[in-house]
Scaffold this motif. Structure first.
Motif, PDB file in Angstrom:
ATOM      1  N   UNK A 257     -41.993 -11.631 -30.007  1.00  0.00           N
ATOM      2  CA  UNK A 257     -43.199 -10.823 -30.052  1.00  0.00           C
ATOM      3  C   UNK A 257     -44.433 -11.691 -30.227  1.00  0.00           C
ATOM      4  N   UNK A 258     -45.566 -11.050 -30.397  1.00  0.00           N
ATOM      5  CA  UNK A 258     -46.835 -11.767 -30.464  1.00  0.00           C
ATOM      6  C   UNK A 258     -46.885 -12.767 -31.611  1.00  0.00           C
ATOM      7  N   UNK A 259     -46.323 -12.418 -32.764  1.00  0.00           N
ATOM      8  CA  UNK A 259     -46.537 -13.252 -33.934  1.00  0.00           C
ATOM      9  C   UNK A 259     -45.583 -14.444 -33.989  1.00  0.00           C
ATOM     10  N   UNK A 260     -44.468 -14.391 -33.276  1.00  0.00           N
ATOM     11  CA  UNK A 260     -43.700 -15.606 -33.060  1.00  0.00           C
ATOM     12  C   UNK A 260     -44.473 -16.582 -32.202  1.00  0.00           C
ATOM     13  N   UNK A 261     -45.173 -16.061 -31.214  1.00  0.00           N
ATOM     14  CA  UNK A 261     -46.003 -16.921 -30.370  1.00  0.00           C
ATOM     15  C   UNK A 261     -47.157 -17.528 -31.175  1.00  0.00           C
ATOM     16  N   UNK A 262     -47.651 -16.792 -32.164  1.00  0.00           N
ATOM     17  CA  UNK A 262     -48.683 -17.347 -33.045  1.00  0.00           C
ATOM     18  C   UNK A 262     -48.136 -18.549 -33.818  1.00  0.00           C
ATOM     19  N   UNK A 263     -46.910 -18.447 -34.341  1.00  0.00           N
ATOM     20  CA  UNK A 263     -46.310 -19.581 -35.038  1.00  0.00           C
ATOM     21  C   UNK A 263     -46.225 -20.787 -34.116  1.00  0.00           C
ATOM     22  N   UNK A 264     -45.845 -20.555 -32.868  1.00  0.00           N
ATOM     23  CA  UNK A 264     -45.784 -21.664 -31.915  1.00  0.00           C
ATOM     24  C   UNK A 264     -47.155 -22.304 -31.753  1.00  0.00           C
ATOM     25  N   UNK A 265     -48.196 -21.477 -31.592  1.00  0.00           N
ATOM     26  CA  UNK A 265     -49.534 -22.028 -31.379  1.00  0.00           C
ATOM     27  C   UNK A 265     -49.989 -22.882 -32.559  1.00  0.00           C
ATOM     28  N   UNK A 266     -49.771 -22.375 -33.782  1.00  0.00           N
ATOM     29  CA  UNK A 266     -50.207 -23.126 -34.959  1.00  0.00           C
ATOM     30  C   UNK A 266     -49.426 -24.433 -35.059  1.00  0.00           C
ATOM     31  N   UNK A 267     -48.119 -24.392 -34.806  1.00  0.00           N
ATOM     32  CA  UNK A 267     -47.311 -25.615 -34.860  1.00  0.00           C
ATOM     33  C   UNK A 267     -47.776 -26.624 -33.823  1.00  0.00           C
ATOM     34  N   UNK A 268     -48.108 -26.153 -32.634  1.00  0.00           N
ATOM     35  CA  UNK A 268     -48.605 -27.064 -31.598  1.00  0.00           C
ATOM     36  C   UNK A 268     -49.932 -27.682 -32.013  1.00  0.00           C
ATOM     37  N   UNK A 269     -50.787 -26.905 -32.684  1.00  0.00           N
ATOM     38  CA  UNK A 269     -52.065 -27.448 -33.164  1.00  0.00           C
ATOM     39  C   UNK A 269     -51.848 -28.511 -34.241  1.00  0.00           C
ATOM     40  N   UNK A 270     -50.696 -28.448 -34.931  1.00  0.00           N
ATOM     41  CA  UNK A 270     -50.339 -29.490 -35.903  1.00  0.00           C
ATOM     42  C   UNK A 270     -49.838 -30.755 -35.218  1.00  0.00           C
ATOM     43  N   UNK A 271     -49.653 -30.695 -33.910  1.00  0.00           N
ATOM     44  CA  UNK A 271     -49.106 -31.832 -33.174  1.00  0.00           C
ATOM     45  C   UNK A 271     -47.596 -31.889 -33.190  1.00  0.00           C
TER      46      UNK A 271
END
Length: 407
Positions: free
Chosen positions: A93-107
């Motif tokens: 769902x949307x909020x799993x994708x949010x976790x992915x985005x934040x993790x990617x922003x962490x590098x």
């Protein structure tokens, strides 16, 4: 000259925020204190103790992050993940994708383990990914309100322990409405927000951190002996990419040393403290039962209207239900009429579900029989006005019958 605030009353029956409990609003109106006033630090300590009980944990590091639920999510991932480290993110769902985005922003290097929206990620696929990737962190959402599905967490702690990974769980939409037994799960960091089942306003976020995760967070500062101070700054190695969301620094602030990091959001702390008091007065089991009863009564009423519930009902959250918008019914017009004519807000959804489902929440202060019955009666009236064929009164009758069967 703008007038004094006087918003219309709304019954907030969407996926959050929901109406705050009156006691929480009263708590927010009490006088402010300085952040190092002994009474203020006493309230901070009391809040930590209260949320240990709410999270069902013995974690020493159980406190609040100033900011909405997303602030605690970001603080967790920013503080756990260094650039180049592997993370497995579960998403349906949307909020799993949010976790992915934040993790990617962490590098971080993200491996996404997905299930179709309306389902949950199977445990076997999670284990296979974790065994293959050997991640620093496994991150998941407990209840994703975008799909109304609840990811089973019970097996994840064992999977992470077998592969030396830390487990992060976003329980924004479930804490206070479903069981969130942090220690029994073996979760390392779990975060939430006030604005859903906790029956408060958005703006502060409970968090609990295991000793194992705390040791990792402090180790990123390359300071021996535990808590670091500002004087240690030249010795630090891999600083995280945020000051405000540096959990090690926030933990210094919530420690006995009270090292200054930010000015505590006093009124929001008062709100969070009262939210936790309300849960423990009611009792966690009774609280969960109330949410389950309200959610099941709402679902019974919706089915009696001839509506189809969205997603895998075997994994549905207790506190939010998704409804497929019937063919020929203008979904946004129905939502607008519910709000304009009845003062009731229900939700739509995102991404592939935009315009396909409504979402109705029964959370916190609004997980009540009268709120359920009123919402069903209003939705029935609006749907009749759009020519949708249904049996008048069937929805309310079905919900009342469900409640009667629980007596």
């Amino acid at each position: 000259m703008f007038s004094e605030l006087d918003p219309p009353f709304r019954l907030l029956m969407g996926p959050g925020p929901v109406n705050a409990h009156p006691r929480v609003l009263r708590a927010m109106s009490v006088p402010l204190l300085g952040q190092f006033d002994p009474q203020m630090t006493t309230y901070m300590n009391e809040t930590m103790a209260l949320y240990r009980a709410v999270f069902e944990t013995d974690n020493r590091w159980t406190f609040l992050i100033d900011g909405t639920a997303r602030a605690a999510i970001e603080a967790s991932l920013v503080s756990l993940l260094a650039p180049g480290e592997a993370v497995v993110v579960l998403s349906s769902g949307r909020f799993g994708l949010l976790l992915r985005e934040i993790a990617e922003r962490c590098g971080a290097v993200v491996t996404l383990v997905e299930a179709p929206w309306g389902e949950v990620v199977p445990a076997a696929e999670i284990e296979a990914a974790v065994a293959r990737v050997k991640p620093r962190v496994v991150a998941t959402v407990h209840g994703d309100t975008s799909t109304t599905m609840a990811q089973p967490i019970e097996t994840l702690g064992d999977i992470c322990a077998r592969h030396s990974a830390l487990l992060y769980v976003d329980a924004t939409a479930t804490l206070g409405g479903m069981r969130v037994p942090v220690d029994a799960w073996g979760a390392d960091i779990v975060t939430a927000g006030l604005q859903k089942c906790l029956a408060g306003p958005p703006g502060i976020a409970p968090i609990t951190i295991s000793d194992r995760a705390a040791a990792h967070i402090f180790s990123r500062r390359h300071v021996e002996g535990g808590i670091a101070t500002a004087a240690d700054a030249p010795a630090r190695g891999a600083r995280i990419g945020s000051n405000y969301f540096d959990l090690a620094m926030v933990m210094d602030y919530w420690s006995e040393r009270r090292l200054n990091h930010h000015t505590e959001a006093s009124s929001m702390l008062y709100a969070a403290r009262e939210c936790a008091r309300l849960i423990l007065e009611e009792g966690i089991e009774a609280r969960v039962a109330r949410h389950r009863a309200a959610g099941e009564a709402m679902a019974a009423g919706l089915r009696a209207m001839g509506l189809t519930l969205y997603g895998d009902q075997g994994h549905k959250m207790f506190n939010v239900v998704g409804i497929e918008i019937p063919a020929g019914v203008p979904g946004e017009a129905v939502r607008s009429e519910m709000l304009d004519e009845f003062g009731i807000e229900i939700g739509t959804s995102f991404g592939p579900l935009a315009g396909r489902i409504w979402r109705i929440g029964t959370m916190g202060y609004n997980a009540r029989r009268d709120a359920v019955l009123t919402t069903l009666a209003a939705l029935e009236a609006v749907l009749r006005g759009h020519g949708f064929a249904l049996v008048s009164g069937a929805a309310v009758d079905a919900a009342r019958a469900h409640y009667a069967g629980l007596s």
